[in-house]
Design an enzyme around this catalytic site. Structure first.
Site, PDB file in Angstrom:
ATOM      1  N   GLY A  20       0.782  -1.235   0.000  1.00 54.86           N
ATOM      2  CA  GLY A  20       0.000   0.000   0.000  1.00 54.86           C
ATOM      3  C   GLY A  20       0.813   1.285   0.000  1.00 54.86           C
ATOM      4  O   GLY A  20       0.324   2.324   0.443  1.00 54.86           O
ATOM      5  N   ASN A  22       1.611   2.985  -2.622  1.00 51.07           N
ATOM      6  CA  ASN A  22       0.897   3.901  -3.526  1.00 51.07           C
ATOM      7  C   ASN A  22      -0.354   4.452  -2.849  1.00 51.07           C
ATOM      8  O   ASN A  22      -0.683   5.626  -3.019  1.00 51.07           O
ATOM      9  CB  ASN A  22       0.521   3.192  -4.832  1.00 51.07           C
ATOM     10  CG  ASN A  22       1.661   3.195  -5.831  1.00 51.07           C
ATOM     11  OD1 ASN A  22       2.016   4.246  -6.360  1.00 51.07           O
ATOM     12  ND2 ASN A  22       2.261   2.038  -6.058  1.00 51.07           N
ATOM     13  N   MET A  95      -4.288  -7.251  -6.804  1.00 52.03           N
ATOM     14  CA  MET A  95      -3.826  -8.439  -7.529  1.00 52.03           C
ATOM     15  C   MET A  95      -4.944  -9.312  -8.104  1.00 52.03           C
ATOM     16  O   MET A  95      -4.691 -10.428  -8.550  1.00 52.03           O
ATOM     17  CB  MET A  95      -2.936  -9.289  -6.612  1.00 52.03           C
ATOM     18  CG  MET A  95      -1.693  -8.568  -6.120  1.00 52.03           C
ATOM     19  SD  MET A  95      -0.697  -7.915  -7.472  1.00 52.03           S
ATOM     20  CE  MET A  95       0.118  -9.424  -7.990  1.00 52.03           C
ATOM     21  N   LYS A  96      -6.163  -8.826  -8.092  1.00 54.99           N
ATOM     22  CA  LYS A  96      -7.260  -9.583  -8.709  1.00 54.99           C
ATOM     23  C   LYS A  96      -7.651  -8.923 -10.020  1.00 54.99           C
ATOM     24  O   LYS A  96      -7.605  -7.686 -10.130  1.00 54.99           O
ATOM     25  CB  LYS A  96      -8.475  -9.620  -7.768  1.00 54.99           C
ATOM     26  CG  LYS A  96      -8.233 -10.419  -6.507  1.00 54.99           C
ATOM     27  CD  LYS A  96      -8.235 -11.913  -6.821  1.00 54.99           C
ATOM     28  CE  LYS A  96      -7.843 -12.717  -5.597  1.00 54.99           C
ATOM     29  NZ  LYS A  96      -7.622 -14.133  -5.913  1.00 54.99           N
ATOM     30  N   ILE A  97      -8.035  -9.749 -10.961  1.00 52.37           N
ATOM     31  CA  ILE A  97      -8.479  -9.189 -12.240  1.00 52.37           C
ATOM     32  C   ILE A  97      -9.991  -8.991 -12.174  1.00 52.37           C
ATOM     33  O   ILE A  97     -10.747  -9.938 -11.914  1.00 52.37           O
ATOM     34  CB  ILE A  97      -8.088 -10.120 -13.402  1.00 52.37           C
ATOM     35  CG1 ILE A  97      -6.547 -10.148 -13.509  1.00 52.37           C
ATOM     36  CG2 ILE A  97      -8.701  -9.642 -14.718  1.00 52.37           C
ATOM     37  CD1 ILE A  97      -6.008 -11.151 -14.494  1.00 52.37           C
ATOM     38  N   LEU A  98     -10.414  -7.767 -12.370  1.00 52.48           N
ATOM     39  CA  LEU A  98     -11.841  -7.454 -12.283  1.00 52.48           C
ATOM     40  C   LEU A  98     -12.565  -7.938 -13.539  1.00 52.48           C
ATOM     41  O   LEU A  98     -12.004  -7.904 -14.638  1.00 52.48           O
ATOM     42  CB  LEU A  98     -12.028  -5.943 -12.107  1.00 52.48           C
ATOM     43  CG  LEU A  98     -11.459  -5.376 -10.791  1.00 52.48           C
ATOM     44  CD1 LEU A  98     -11.353  -3.860 -10.855  1.00 52.48           C
ATOM     45  CD2 LEU A  98     -12.302  -5.815  -9.590  1.00 52.48           C
ATOM     46  N   ASN A 112      -5.334   2.405 -13.164  1.00 55.05           N
ATOM     47  CA  ASN A 112      -4.389   1.439 -12.600  1.00 55.05           C
ATOM     48  C   ASN A 112      -2.973   1.964 -12.787  1.00 55.05           C
ATOM     49  O   ASN A 112      -2.691   2.700 -13.735  1.00 55.05           O
ATOM     50  CB  ASN A 112      -4.526   0.086 -13.309  1.00 55.05           C
ATOM     51  CG  ASN A 112      -3.596  -0.966 -12.729  1.00 55.05           C
ATOM     52  OD1 ASN A 112      -3.430  -1.060 -11.498  1.00 55.05           O
ATOM     53  ND2 ASN A 112      -2.960  -1.745 -13.578  1.00 55.05           N
ATOM     54  N   HIS A 114       0.963   0.580 -13.284  1.00 50.18           N
ATOM     55  CA  HIS A 114       1.703  -0.630 -13.621  1.00 50.18           C
ATOM     56  C   HIS A 114       3.202  -0.298 -13.669  1.00 50.18           C
ATOM     57  O   HIS A 114       3.591   0.719 -14.250  1.00 50.18           O
ATOM     58  CB  HIS A 114       1.233  -1.177 -14.975  1.00 50.18           C
ATOM     59  CG  HIS A 114       1.875  -2.477 -15.316  1.00 50.18           C
ATOM     60  ND1 HIS A 114       1.479  -3.674 -14.731  1.00 50.18           N
ATOM     61  CD2 HIS A 114       2.898  -2.777 -16.141  1.00 50.18           C
ATOM     62  CE1 HIS A 114       2.248  -4.646 -15.197  1.00 50.18           C
ATOM     63  NE2 HIS A 114       3.113  -4.134 -16.055  1.00 50.18           N
TER      64      HIS A 114
HETATM   65  C1  GRF Z   1       3.354  -1.359  -7.557  1.00 50.80           C
HETATM   66  O1  GRF Z   1       4.591  -1.593  -8.155  1.00 50.80           O
HETATM   67  C2  GRF Z   1       2.276  -1.238  -8.610  1.00 50.80           C
HETATM   68  O2  GRF Z   1       2.705  -0.634  -9.787  1.00 50.80           O
HETATM   69  C3  GRF Z   1       1.931  -2.679  -8.861  1.00 50.80           C
HETATM   70  O3  GRF Z   1       1.989  -3.292  -7.593  1.00 50.80           O
HETATM   71  C4  GRF Z   1       2.891  -2.567  -6.751  1.00 50.80           C
HETATM   72  C5  GRF Z   1       2.134  -2.178  -5.519  1.00 50.80           C
HETATM   73  O4  GRF Z   1       2.939  -1.584  -4.545  1.00 50.80           O
HETATM   74  N1  GRF Z   1       0.673  -2.789  -9.560  1.00 50.80           N
HETATM   75  P1  GRF Z   1       2.295  -0.903  -3.264  1.00 50.80           P
HETATM   76  O5  GRF Z   1       1.361  -1.922  -2.627  1.00 50.80           O
HETATM   77  O6  GRF Z   1       1.564   0.317  -3.715  1.00 50.80           O
HETATM   78  O7  GRF Z   1       3.466  -0.577  -2.370  1.00 50.80           O
END
Ligand code: GRF
Length: 194
Positions: A20, A22, A95-98, A112, A114
């Site tokens: 988390g 981000n 980590m789930k695909i909606l 999203n 990436h």
């Molecule tokens: C990030 O690298 C994001 O781009 C990817 O998963 C990671 C999540 O990191 N989709 P965090 O949980 O935000 O630290």
């Protein structure tokens, strides 16, 4: 796409599965006057997600669904989103695909982040693959979510140089730092300039 008009902040839900970091950067951003969003809900599929601590610290409502039955979990989430009048979803390490149905219910309102220079390196283990292929650059991308994995319209992308001494771990750290900068910028761009 929902537009940011005047002072009213857009009610946003952030979906996470892990650390988390981000989420934390988005919460901090949301507190700024200039931010067009307000984070009202955190959704996770992982009861052990470390990022859930930010719900507690910042007093944000959280909901946990195990996704054992995806359509049931998604139905409940859609209900939560409606109850909380959520108008924007930010996926941040979710980590789930909606499902297509879910995405259609929130068309143009799901973003999203990436950790690669999309359209290169969609999917998992991006940093490992980037290093293995001796790429000179990597980076991160914020994009709209459509029903194809990591394939929606790109909002913002930033790149960094990969050094000879970099490995997937150091690259991950560098890209993550960039992610924390780019996600808020991309949200502002998506909400104001479309
Ligand atoms: C990030 O690298 C994001 O781009 C990817 O998963 C990671 C999540 O990191 N989709 P965090 O949980 O935000 O630290």
């Amino acid at each position: 796409m929902v537009k940011s008009i005047g002072l009213k902040k857009i009610k946003t839900a952030v979906f996470i599965s892990g650390t988390g970091s981000n989420l934390k950067s988005l919460i901090k951003f949301s507190f700024l006057n200039k931010s067009p969003i307000k984070i009202d809900l955190i959704i996770t599929n992982n009861i052990k997600a470390k990022g859930l601590k930010f719900a507690k610290i910042y007093k944000i409502k959280k909901k946990i669904y195990n996704f054992k039955n995806k359509s049931v979990s998604e139905k409940f989430i859609l209900k939560d989103l409606k109850t909380n009048k959520i108008d924007l979803i930010c996926l941040a390490g979710f980590m789930k695909i909606l499902s297509k149905d879910f995405i259609n219910n929130f068309k143009g309102k799901i973003l999203n982040i990436h950790p690669s220079l999309l359209p290169k390196y969609k999917g998992l283990n991006t940093h490992m693959r980037v290093i293995k292929n001796n790429e000179k650059y990597s980076g991160c991308t914020v994009h709209f979510v459509n029903s194809r994995l990591d394939s929606g319209k790109i909002i913002l992308q930033k790149k960094i140089k990969i050094l000879k001494k970099d490995n997937s771990n150091s690259l991950k750290k560098k890209v993550l730092k960039l992610e924390h900068k780019i996600y808020p910028e991309a949200i502002t761009k998506a909400l104001t300039s479309l």
